[in-house]
Design a protein around this motif. Structure first.
Motif, PDB file in Angstrom:
ATOM      1  N   UNK A 148      59.556  22.833  48.143  1.00  0.00           N
ATOM      2  CA  UNK A 148      58.873  21.831  48.948  1.00  0.00           C
ATOM      3  C   UNK A 148      57.371  21.800  48.621  1.00  0.00           C
ATOM      4  N   UNK A 149      56.691  20.682  48.930  1.00  0.00           N
ATOM      5  CA  UNK A 149      55.254  20.551  48.660  1.00  0.00           C
ATOM      6  C   UNK A 149      54.399  21.212  49.738  1.00  0.00           C
ATOM      7  N   UNK A 150      54.464  22.538  49.825  1.00  0.00           N
ATOM      8  CA  UNK A 150      53.685  23.241  50.842  1.00  0.00           C
ATOM      9  C   UNK A 150      52.195  23.166  50.515  1.00  0.00           C
ATOM     10  N   UNK A 151      51.370  23.383  51.522  1.00  0.00           N
ATOM     11  CA  UNK A 151      49.933  23.280  51.351  1.00  0.00           C
ATOM     12  C   UNK A 151      49.390  24.281  50.342  1.00  0.00           C
ATOM     13  N   UNK A 152      48.525  23.808  49.455  1.00  0.00           N
ATOM     14  CA  UNK A 152      47.887  24.688  48.485  1.00  0.00           C
ATOM     15  C   UNK A 152      48.706  24.956  47.240  1.00  0.00           C
ATOM     16  N   UNK A 153      49.823  24.274  47.080  1.00  0.00           N
ATOM     17  CA  UNK A 153      50.646  24.502  45.901  1.00  0.00           C
ATOM     18  C   UNK A 153      49.955  23.942  44.659  1.00  0.00           C
ATOM     19  N   UNK A 154      49.980  24.688  43.581  1.00  0.00           N
ATOM     20  CA  UNK A 154      49.359  24.287  42.330  1.00  0.00           C
ATOM     21  C   UNK A 154      50.352  24.477  41.194  1.00  0.00           C
ATOM     22  N   UNK A 155      49.924  24.118  39.976  1.00  0.00           N
ATOM     23  CA  UNK A 155      50.791  24.339  38.833  1.00  0.00           C
ATOM     24  C   UNK A 155      51.075  25.826  38.653  1.00  0.00           C
ATOM     25  N   UNK A 156      50.043  26.647  38.845  1.00  0.00           N
ATOM     26  CA  UNK A 156      50.217  28.094  38.676  1.00  0.00           C
ATOM     27  C   UNK A 156      51.131  28.674  39.748  1.00  0.00           C
TER      28      UNK A 156
END
Length: 230
Positions: A148-156
């Protein structure tokens, strides 16, 4: 005249008795529709049938408070933030008996794979994942993963999450592998943000199934109207 009145009262009493017998039959005399439906033979499990599984929900008995049931200003347990009122009421997603019941229902429906809504390392769904894998495995059901697109998700962090899921849960017999695509097990089905595309290019092996613009086994978000509760 007295005899006629007596006969009338006696007849009326017999009629009332008959009505009571008709309206209040014994429990064993009537098969309720729900019971009849559950007695039907379960459908064969198919890994081509996937069902989304959202382990977000909590109640005071399990979490000390209601989680997600009160969304939209609803006041549980009478009124819930759900399209349909669940058969189990305002259940707790971490309750083992609840999980087993849900897996039994999913199995009877023939869905061979649940797509598990996962919100990052240490989240509530992450802490419940092992329990769900165990129950799913007992019912012959596989578990795929929806990041899911949780807060603070990045490529890394996405790359780290994929590696984390594989290393932590990949040994479970219930861990879903897509044999048609290199036994990949982790899926995402939200369009990648520009900053996330480059990072996924570093992932190799059975971690993720990449497609143009989308990584994962599933293409479309079901949307809130299609999210149903068991």
């Amino acid at each position: 005249m007295f005899r006629r009145v007596t006969a009338f009262v006696t007849g009326l009493a017999l009629l009332v008795t008959a009505m009571v017998v008709v309206k209040l039959p014994s429990a064993s005399a009537v098969a309720l529709p729900e019971v009849a439906a559950l007695s039907a033979a379960p459908a064969p499990l198919s890994t081509d049938v996937h069902i989304f599984y959202y382990p977000w929900y909590g109640n005071p008995a399990g979490q000390g408070r209601y989680l997600h049931w009160d969304q939209g200003g609803h006041v549980p347990p009478q009124f819930l933030g759900a399209d349909l009122y669940p058969t189990l009421g305002a259940y707790d997603s971490g309750d083992s008996a609840t999980i087993h019941q849900q897996m039994a229902w999913i199995g009877r429906a023939g869905a061979g794979v649940i797509v598990y809504s996962w919100w990052g390392q240490g989240s509530q769904p992450d802490t419940l994942a092992a329990r769900v894998l165990d129950s799913a495995g007992r019912h012959g059901i596989k578990v795929a993963w929806h990041l899911e697109p949780y807060g603070g998700r990045t490529d890394a962090s996405t790359v780290a999450d994929i590696n984390y899921i594989n290393s932590r849960y990949g040994s479970s017999p219930a861990f879903y592998r897509d044999a048609a695509h290199g036994n990949r097990g982790v899926g995402r089905h939200r369009r990648l943000l520009p900053g996330e595309r480059a990072g996924l290019g570093t992932v190799r092996g059975p971690g993720v199934h990449r497609r143009p613009g989308i990584a994962g086994q599933h293409h479309t978000d079901p949307g809130p109207r299609q999210r149903r509760h068991l």
